[in-house]
Design a protein around this motif. Structure first.
Motif, PDB file in Angstrom:
ATOM      1  N   GLN A  43     -57.675-109.473   9.236  1.00  0.00           N
ATOM      2  CA  GLN A  43     -57.896-108.057   9.493  1.00  0.00           C
ATOM      3  C   GLN A  43     -59.375-107.698   9.388  1.00  0.00           C
ATOM      4  OE1 GLN A  43     -56.035-105.388   6.703  1.00  0.00           O
ATOM      5  NE2 GLN A  43     -56.144-103.646   8.091  1.00  0.00           N
ATOM      6  N   GLU A  44     -60.053-108.208   8.370  1.00  0.00           N
ATOM      7  CA  GLU A  44     -61.474-107.900   8.198  1.00  0.00           C
ATOM      8  C   GLU A  44     -62.307-108.459   9.345  1.00  0.00           C
ATOM      9  OE1 GLU A  44     -62.546-109.295   4.319  1.00  0.00           O
ATOM     10  OE2 GLU A  44     -61.550-107.623   3.278  1.00  0.00           O
ATOM     11  N   SER A  45     -62.002-109.700   9.769  1.00  0.00           N
ATOM     12  CA  SER A  45     -62.729-110.291  10.893  1.00  0.00           C
ATOM     13  C   SER A  45     -62.472-109.521  12.183  1.00  0.00           C
ATOM     14  CB  SER A  45     -62.331-111.760  11.068  1.00  0.00           C
ATOM     15  OG  SER A  45     -62.783-112.553   9.995  1.00  0.00           O
ATOM     16  N   MET A  46     -61.209-109.202  12.432  1.00  0.00           N
ATOM     17  CA  MET A  46     -60.862-108.482  13.657  1.00  0.00           C
ATOM     18  C   MET A  46     -61.448-107.072  13.649  1.00  0.00           C
ATOM     19  SD  MET A  46     -59.292-110.458  15.743  1.00  0.00           S
ATOM     20  CE  MET A  46     -59.034-109.096  16.882  1.00  0.00           C
TER      21      MET A  46
ATOM     22  N   LYS B  85     -47.154-117.403   6.380  1.00  0.00           N
ATOM     23  CA  LYS B  85     -46.258-116.486   5.668  1.00  0.00           C
ATOM     24  C   LYS B  85     -46.469-115.024   6.046  1.00  0.00           C
ATOM     25  CE  LYS B  85     -45.711-119.530   1.649  1.00  0.00           C
ATOM     26  NZ  LYS B  85     -45.911-119.670   0.175  1.00  0.00           N
ATOM     27  N   GLU B  86     -47.690-114.651   6.382  1.00  0.00           N
ATOM     28  CA  GLU B  86     -47.990-113.255   6.687  1.00  0.00           C
ATOM     29  C   GLU B  86     -47.998-112.971   8.190  1.00  0.00           C
ATOM     30  OE1 GLU B  86     -50.921-111.701   3.301  1.00  0.00           O
ATOM     31  OE2 GLU B  86     -51.651-113.540   4.257  1.00  0.00           O
TER      32      GLU B  86
ATOM     33  N   LEU C  83     -56.319-116.883  18.270  1.00  0.00           N
ATOM     34  CA  LEU C  83     -56.490-116.583  16.856  1.00  0.00           C
ATOM     35  C   LEU C  83     -55.817-117.668  16.031  1.00  0.00           C
ATOM     36  CD1 LEU C  83     -57.333-114.699  14.549  1.00  0.00           C
ATOM     37  CD2 LEU C  83     -55.194-113.438  14.900  1.00  0.00           C
ATOM     38  N   VAL C  84     -56.616-118.453  15.307  1.00  0.00           N
ATOM     39  CA  VAL C  84     -56.111-119.587  14.534  1.00  0.00           C
ATOM     40  C   VAL C  84     -55.692-119.104  13.146  1.00  0.00           C
ATOM     41  CG1 VAL C  84     -56.598-121.903  13.669  1.00  0.00           C
ATOM     42  CG2 VAL C  84     -57.710-121.101  15.783  1.00  0.00           C
ATOM     43  N   LEU C  85     -54.417-119.248  12.826  1.00  0.00           N
ATOM     44  CA  LEU C  85     -53.905-118.842  11.520  1.00  0.00           C
ATOM     45  C   LEU C  85     -53.933-119.982  10.511  1.00  0.00           C
ATOM     46  CD1 LEU C  85     -50.733-116.759  12.500  1.00  0.00           C
ATOM     47  CD2 LEU C  85     -53.122-116.031  12.409  1.00  0.00           C
ATOM     48  N   THR C  86     -53.560-121.162  10.959  1.00  0.00           N
ATOM     49  CA  THR C  86     -53.401-122.301  10.053  1.00  0.00           C
ATOM     50  C   THR C  86     -53.444-123.596  10.845  1.00  0.00           C
ATOM     51  OG1 THR C  86     -51.920-123.335   8.414  1.00  0.00           O
ATOM     52  CG2 THR C  86     -50.877-122.178  10.251  1.00  0.00           C
ATOM     53  N   THR C  87     -53.783-124.682  10.174  1.00  0.00           N
ATOM     54  CA  THR C  87     -53.695-125.999  10.800  1.00  0.00           C
ATOM     55  C   THR C  87     -52.430-126.738  10.368  1.00  0.00           C
ATOM     56  OG1 THR C  87     -55.043-126.961   9.029  1.00  0.00           O
ATOM     57  CG2 THR C  87     -56.196-126.238  11.020  1.00  0.00           C
ATOM     58  N   LYS C  88     -51.590-126.088   9.551  1.00  0.00           N
ATOM     59  CA  LYS C  88     -50.313-126.684   9.176  1.00  0.00           C
ATOM     60  C   LYS C  88     -49.384-126.684  10.380  1.00  0.00           C
ATOM     61  CE  LYS C  88     -50.559-125.192   4.337  1.00  0.00           C
ATOM     62  NZ  LYS C  88     -49.943-124.362   3.275  1.00  0.00           N
TER      63      LYS C  88
ATOM     64  N   VAL D  84     -49.694-109.836  10.676  1.00  0.00           N
ATOM     65  CA  VAL D  84     -50.722-110.115  11.682  1.00  0.00           C
ATOM     66  C   VAL D  84     -50.283-109.569  13.044  1.00  0.00           C
ATOM     67  CG1 VAL D  84     -51.927-111.934  12.961  1.00  0.00           C
ATOM     68  CG2 VAL D  84     -51.616-112.140  10.491  1.00  0.00           C
ATOM     69  N   ILE D  85     -49.043-109.837  13.424  1.00  0.00           N
ATOM     70  CA  ILE D  85     -48.528-109.361  14.712  1.00  0.00           C
ATOM     71  C   ILE D  85     -48.599-107.837  14.783  1.00  0.00           C
ATOM     72  CG2 ILE D  85     -46.472-109.185  16.163  1.00  0.00           C
ATOM     73  CD1 ILE D  85     -45.639-111.941  15.024  1.00  0.00           C
TER      74      ILE D  85
END
Length: 343
Positions: free
Chosen positions: A106-109, A133-134, A72-77, A138-139
């Motif tokens: 959440q909507e995608s999952m 930040k969130e 699950l990709v959260l960010t590319t930072k 997510v966890i």
């Protein structure tokens, strides 16, 4: 569901879906601590070794779809810029970064989980996921989903875990993987292994410290560009790789502006999901599973049987012996994608 007989017979489906699901299920059974049913577990494991194809085909016939592994990709930072990052973070600048939101994840999952029966393992990745930040939300969401059997988060060891993240990870379904890049002298001052491992121990969180000794090496992904191979050579490249790291990308504001109907997608690998952000979905539109598909269950199964993905034309020749390089070598510049290699 559409006729699946031709999908179930394909060798790639057996390798990418049945074999991987069997591997994760047996590992899960072996890790159970309760010994009350150990005899039954051993018999079931023995059955799976012999009849895994029958078991998972029967589940499919009953409408049960099992996904072995998702990143699950959260960010590319990221807090590092490894010039040989296999997730292609070295190609993202401040102008083209991808970061989604907890709400979009959440909507995608939710869409995905409505159509499947289980996910053996989800790995939360970035970039560096601790920059999201969130992350605690997510966890917590993932761990609360009964269909998700295990949640793992991987971090590069440069950022300490805050208390809210540690609290969220206190579950027997959770684990942490810390990459060890201490073999790179230039990174020593950036690494916080001692503090991180002590905090994970104090919260009784299962973790793995991925050791990188002085002689450890990475596979060099080489330059990423479109090779213009013939279709059979693209297929050959895919079959020579068969990376199991399926990636899930949720929408963000940039994607929503360009592709309003996009509700998230399952991509072949980290390179595939990153290229879709860097170059747009156009060329790769047939490479990934659209979560808003009206035939999502069929599309997921077919995804594990496909032998052609346009993205595989961007990687170096996987049938050749890979070049080994020192791990986590850094670059100060943003690398650029080009249609031809730049020496």
């Amino acid at each position: 569901m559409k006729n699946l007989s031709f999908i179930l017979k394909k060798d790639l489906f057996k390798h990418r879906y049945i074999a991987l699901n069997t591997h994760h299920l047996i590992n899960s059974l072996n890790s159970l601590q309760n010994t009350s049913y150990s005899h039954m577990r051993k018999r079931f494991i023995k059955f799976l070794h012999k009849y895994n194809s029958l078991y998972f085909r029967t589940r499919i016939a009953c409408g049960k779809i099992d996904i072995p592994y998702i990143e699950l990709v959260l960010t590319t930072k990221c807090s590092l810029r490894c010039k040989a990052c296999n997730n292609l973070m070295q190609y993202f600048s401040s102008h083209n970064q991808y970061t989604t939101t907890y709400k979009d994840i959440q909507e995608s999952m939710d869409i995905l989980l409505r159509h499947i029966s289980s996910i053996s393992r989800i790995r939360i990745i970035g970039g560096e996921p601790l920059l999201f930040k969130e992350l605690p939300q997510v966890i917590t969401y993932l761990l609360n989903q009964k269909k998700i059997k295990h949640v793992n988060i991987v971090s590069n060891g440069t950022i300490t875990f805050k208390d809210d993240i540690l609290h969220a990870l206190q579950s027997p379904k959770a684990s942490v993987t810390i990459s060890d890049y201490s073999s790179n002298p230039a990174l020593i001052k950036k690494l916080h292994h001692k503090e991180i491992l002590e905090s994970l121990k104090s919260y009784n969180i299962s973790y793995e410290f991925a050791f990188a000794t002085s002689d450890s090496q990475w596979f060099d992904p080489g330059k990423i560009y479109k090779r213009h191979r013939e279709k059979q050579d693209i297929i050959r490249n895919f079959r020579s790789c068969l990376m199991p790291c399926v990636s899930l990308i949720a929408p963000n504001n940039t994607i929503k502006e360009q592709y309003p109907d996009f509700k998230g997608g399952l991509f072949l690998c980290p390179i595939a999901s990153s290229l879709s952000q860097l170059k747009g979905f156009g060329e790769f539109n047939q490479d990934f599973v659209h979560l808003n598909s009206t035939s999502l269950q069929y599309d997921i199964l077919n995804f594990y049987a496909k032998d052609f993905f346009h993205v595989c034309d961007y990687c170096n020749n996987k049938w050749e012996k890979p070049l080994l390089i020192p791990p986590a070598l850094q670059t100060t510049k943003i690398l650029e994608l080009n249609d031809t290699p730049i020496e």
